[in-house]
Motif scaffolding. Structure first.
Motif, short mmCIF file in Angstrom:
data_model
loop_
_atom_site.label_atom_id
_atom_site.label_comp_id
_atom_site.label_asym_id
_atom_site.label_seq_id
_atom_site.Cartn_x
_atom_site.Cartn_y
_atom_site.Cartn_z
N SER A 1 35.93 50.14 52.24
CA SER A 1 34.99 49.12 52.44
C SER A 1 35.09 48.15 51.15
O SER A 1 35.63 48.88 50.19
CB SER A 1 33.45 49.42 52.87
OG SER A 1 33.03 49.70 51.52
N PRO A 2 35.13 46.77 51.50
CA PRO A 2 35.16 46.10 50.12
C PRO A 2 34.21 46.46 49.12
O PRO A 2 33.09 46.53 49.40
CB PRO A 2 35.24 45.01 50.39
CG PRO A 2 35.38 44.75 51.99
CD PRO A 2 35.09 46.01 52.44
N LEU A 3 34.66 46.73 48.01
CA LEU A 3 33.80 46.93 46.66
C LEU A 3 34.18 46.05 45.37
O LEU A 3 35.41 45.48 45.37
CB LEU A 3 33.87 48.21 46.10
CG LEU A 3 33.87 49.36 47.41
CD1 LEU A 3 34.12 50.86 46.76
CD2 LEU A 3 32.40 49.37 47.84
N SER B 1 43.65 44.13 47.88
CA SER B 1 43.63 43.40 49.08
C SER B 1 42.35 43.72 49.80
O SER B 1 41.57 44.89 49.46
CB SER B 1 44.72 43.89 50.04
OG SER B 1 44.67 43.15 51.41
N THR B 2 41.58 42.79 50.45
CA THR B 2 40.49 43.12 51.14
C THR B 2 40.87 43.46 52.74
O THR B 2 39.98 44.06 53.54
CB THR B 2 39.65 41.85 51.49
OG1 THR B 2 40.23 40.71 51.81
CG2 THR B 2 39.07 41.65 50.01
N ASN B 3 42.00 43.19 53.21
CA ASN B 3 42.66 43.57 54.67
C ASN B 3 43.69 44.26 54.88
O ASN B 3 44.06 44.42 55.86
CB ASN B 3 42.58 41.98 55.11
CG ASN B 3 43.80 41.37 54.59
OD1 ASN B 3 44.69 41.64 53.84
ND2 ASN B 3 43.61 39.90 54.89
N GLN C 1 46.70 40.27 46.04
CA GLN C 1 46.72 39.67 44.91
C GLN C 1 47.14 40.38 43.74
O GLN C 1 46.58 41.78 43.66
CB GLN C 1 45.45 38.84 44.71
CG GLN C 1 44.16 39.84 44.44
CD GLN C 1 42.81 38.99 44.29
OE1 GLN C 1 42.81 37.86 43.62
NE2 GLN C 1 41.76 39.45 44.93
N THR C 2 47.42 40.03 42.65
CA THR C 2 47.75 40.77 41.44
C THR C 2 46.74 40.76 40.57
O THR C 2 46.08 39.86 40.13
CB THR C 2 48.94 40.05 40.65
OG1 THR C 2 50.04 40.18 41.50
CG2 THR C 2 49.10 41.07 39.40
N GLN D 1 36.53 41.74 44.37
CA GLN D 1 36.15 42.43 45.44
C GLN D 1 37.47 42.96 46.18
O GLN D 1 38.47 42.31 46.40
CB GLN D 1 35.59 41.52 46.66
CG GLN D 1 34.18 41.08 46.47
CD GLN D 1 33.16 42.30 46.74
OE1 GLN D 1 32.53 42.78 45.67
NE2 GLN D 1 33.23 42.92 47.80
N ALA D 2 37.60 44.12 46.67
CA ALA D 2 38.74 44.95 47.00
C ALA D 2 38.48 46.13 48.00
O ALA D 2 37.46 46.75 47.58
CB ALA D 2 39.80 44.99 45.97
#
Length: 771
Positions: free
Chosen positions: A682-684, A711-713, A718-719, A744-745
């Motif tokens: 999950s995003p953390l 990435s979130t999805n 993103q770097t 958030q990732a």
């Protein structure tokens, strides 16, 4: 399996490390088999010949030295590799050091012969020593046995050497035999004793086989004797030409070749086709020499030289011994006892095969062979290998002992081995690889076999898509087999290999595998293992796991299997090891499963062994752990699923989140870039990544160039940290850390474009934090 180098660790041992490992005396200092360097002692001994209805029916009675009368030193039980007790049958033996030390056996049946498995120290820079040991019958010295380390004590990594400076000693035992000259009754005493002229620094006795050997068989009426063509028993001459001439004459006349009692010297391969070669019994008719072998047509070249074409049929090799002089393993060299193609109703029976590279290495395609009632011992590679497109072979009632690779292997390289049966065989102390291995092919069967005391880089029974084999298909049947003290700490992987294991490193394995009525007893680590690739269509029914050092089931690959009436007692840890998540490996549970419900994910535990003959307590079978255990440091990646663009067999991505810095992921060689991605679930919010390589100082310093993204999805990245050289130095823990702006990732990805230490990407721990 011998043509592919084993899984290798990219290490560079220093000269100091090598010299420290030199073994020149009896006392062997073993490298630790776990982080703590401690391995539990062996449980109560169970003989591989005590399993009713399973294994080979042998003509001898075996006695273990540790159970005999002795004033020597009992060693073991112990399971560490590179130790005399660890390599002994039953993990115990007796060492005789000093004049007057003895081990004395009491016969339980009449016997007129002895065959001992022993070890004497290495010497002469690895060339070996030879020394006598006195044999007493009923209190009187009868003779001396000649013991040697010429054919034992190998060192280093595959393909091994006779150089003690390479460390990691193994294959420390050999065997020798003698006739008494008379028959002793049950109750008679047979003693091995160190007398004043017995000058080895020490003698370690593992076991003794006692047999009532029949008188030499008489010559068949319709036969051609090798002596009629110039062979002379017991002299110093080379009898090769006489054997070639006898085979040609017998084939032309439709007769058998007869080898009378005596020892004959043969120094090349004897090609056989449409002919029977028979001896007076393997105790009496002995063919020995450098490069001795009996080969069918279709013999491969020996390191690019020689060889022939065709296929032999209707060959029978019966009742004699083939004893070679092989002291170095060279995989391309054809120095096997029996080779080539032997189909069309051929038979190999009643043979003793010793001191060659492989007992029987047969190359197909061909169909129709029976291999039965043979004793294959002290080999420097496989005991027996059916290579490439061989079918209709019955391998039955054979003993394979002290084998330096697979005991019995079916290797479907290029062409499928199929419809072969391996039944009622006993495999004891294979040094490397497995007791029984089926590499690809279809519709092969292994039933009623016993495998005991495996040593390294393999387990008891193995099925795999490996070594460029034709993928598994049809139905592979494993039924009514028993393993004893099988499975190992793999010296490359540094985690346990199962007593029964499945490996799909060359491609998904979906051919049906039925495992029924099977006993996995006192396994050294896990009882059952799945690793590499995707493995499905495996069905277990009536499997009894009776003692295992770690787990009943170790899952290290995605897949699916069905379990019915699979019971586990005496586990050293949890029922199942699984760091992939609950759905990666689908378990279908039928009725009657007990003792392996709980799951563990974490660093590799030290094995704990209980006596499998004693009913386990409740606490033994209900080890409680979590899935996955929380990481006290806040590492959000611990136990989470991972993926990569590629992985080398044996070095899966799951190693990077298992909490064990000694295990690692490695991509395929010679191809960059490579990526490794962890799914945090999950995003953390994250702000730091720590990367590790194994902590051993033998890992040379290296730099890996990599980019870190998030990435979130799982699709848009993103770097977080641009391409940078990260230095891994064993003097500072082989650890590299980078921090970045809190983000958030859910997914964190490494993209690795270079590695100065190895032509592949390597990560042992991929840790993600919010600090």
């Amino acid at each position: 399996m011998r043509t592919e180098s084993p899984l290798r660790r990219p290490l560079a041992l220093s000269a100091a490390a090598l010299s420290a490992a030199v073994v020149t005396a009896l006392v062997v200092v073993a490298s630790p088999e776990s982080a703590s360097g401690q391995v539990a002692a062996a449980a109560a001994y169970t003989s591989p010949f005590d399993i009713a209805g399973r294994g080979a029916t042998v003509p001898f009675t075996e006695q273990e030295a540790e159970s005999a009368a002795t004033n020597g030193t009992k060693i073991g039980p112990g399971r560490r590799q590179s130790t005399l007790e660890g390599e002994a049958s039953g993990r115990q033996a007796v060492t005789l050091s000093g004049q007057g030390k003895y081990v004395e056996f009491t016969l339980t049946k009449p016997a007129n012969s002895i065959d001992i498995r022993y070890s004497v120290p290495d010497g002469n820079g690895g060339a070996g020593i030879t020394a006598p040991l006195s044999l007493y019958l009923e209190g009187a010295k009868a003779s001396s046995l000649t013991l040697t380390s010429k054919y034992s004590w190998r060192y280093g990594s595959y393909p091994y050497a006779n150089d003690p400076g390479q460390g990691k000693p193994h294959h420390m035992y050999d065997s020798t035999r003698a006739l008494f000259g008379r028959t002793l009754a049950a109750g008679a005493k047979v003693r091995l004793q160190v007398d004043s002229g017995d000058n080895a620094p020490s003698y370690t006795i593992d076991l003794a086989d006692f047999e009532l050997v029949a008188q030499p068989a008489t010559r068949p009426a319709n036969s051609v004797s090798v002596t009629e063509h110039g062979a002379v028993a017991g002299d110093s001459g080379d009898d090769s030409d006489a054997f070639v001439a006898a085979v040609a004459a017998a084939k032309a006349a439709g007769k058998e070749v007869w080898i009378p009692a005596g020892t004959f010297t043969v120094t090349r391969h004897i090609t056989v086709d449409q002919v029977t070669v028979r001896g007076a019994g393997h105790w009496h008719s002995v063919v020995r020499g450098n490069r001795v072998g009996f080969y069918g047509l279709g013999e491969p070249s020996s390191c690019g030289v020689g060889g022939n074409s065709g296929r032999s049929g209707k060959v029978e090799l019966r009742d004699f011994a083939i004893i070679g002089e092989v002291t170095t393993r060279e995989d391309c060299d054809q120095v096997n006892a029996i080779g080539g193609a032997l189909g069309g109703g051929s038979v190999v029976s009643g043979m003793l095969l010793q001191h060659t590279k492989v007992g029987l290495w047969l190359d197909g395609p061909f169909d129709g062979l029976t291999v039965s009632g043979n004793k294959v011992v002290d080999q420097l590679a496989d005991g027996m290998n059916l290579h490439q497109g061989i079918s209709g072979v019955l391998i039955e009632n054979n003993l394979f002992r002290n084998i330096s690779d697979d005991g019995i292997a079916l290797w479907s390289e290029h062409d499928a081995d199929h419809h072969n049966t391996i039944r009622h065989n006993t495999v004891v102390v294979p040094m490397k690889a497995n007791g029984i291995a089926i590499y690809g092919g279809h519709d092969n069967t292994a039933t009623d076999n016993v495998v005991a005391d495996t040593q390294d880089q393999g387990g008891g029974i193995h099925v795999g898509n490996r070594f460029q084999s034709v993928p598994l298909a049809g139905t592979t049947t494993l039924s009514r087999n028993t393993t004893l003290r099988a499975g190992v700490l793999d010296s490359n992987w540094q985690f346990g290999v199962g007593a029964l294991w499945f490996d799909a490193r060359d491609g998904a394995m979906s051919g049906r595998i039925d495992v029924t009525d099977t006993d996995l007893v006192d396994s050294n680590y896990e009882a059952i293992q799945f690793i590499n690739g995707t493995i499905t269509n495996v069905f277990f029914s009536g499997v009894r796991i009776i003692g295992a050092g770690t787990f009943a089931l170790q899952l290290q690959s995605p897949g699916a299997a069905s379990f019915t009436n699979v019971t586990a007692t005496g586990l050293g840890n949890a029922g199942t090891y699984n760091c992939m998540g609950g759905t990666s490996f689908a378990i279908t549970r039928g009725t009657g499963n007990t003792g392996w419900d709980n799951t563990y994910c974490g660093s590799w535990p030290d094995p704990v062994h209980t006596d499998p003959t004693t009913p386990p307590t409740t606490t033994t079978t209900t080890t409680t752990t979590t899935t996955p255990p929380p990481d006290p440091t806040g590492n959000a990646a611990r136990g989470k699923p991972t993926t990569a663009t590629s992985q080398t067999g044996g070095f899966p991505t799951s190693n990077t989140t298992d909490g064990n810095q000694s295990s690692y992921w490695e991509s395929t060689n010679g191809s960059f870039p490579q990526s490794l991605t962890v799914d945090l679930g999950s995003p953390l919010q994250i702000s730091r990544v720590t990367l590790k390589l194994p902590p051993a100082t033998a890992w040379t310093t290296r730099a890996q160039t990599l980019t870190i993204q998030s990435s979130t999805n799982g699709s848009t990245y993103q770097t977080l940290a641009p391409s940078t050289d990260y230095r891994f130095d064993p003097t500072t823990g082989n650890t590299a850390t980078t921090t970045f702006t809190p983000t958030q990732a859910r997914y964190v990805r490494l993209t690795i474009t270079a590695n100065t230490g190895w032509p592949a990407a390597q990560i042992s721990e991929f840790e993600v934090y919010n600090s």
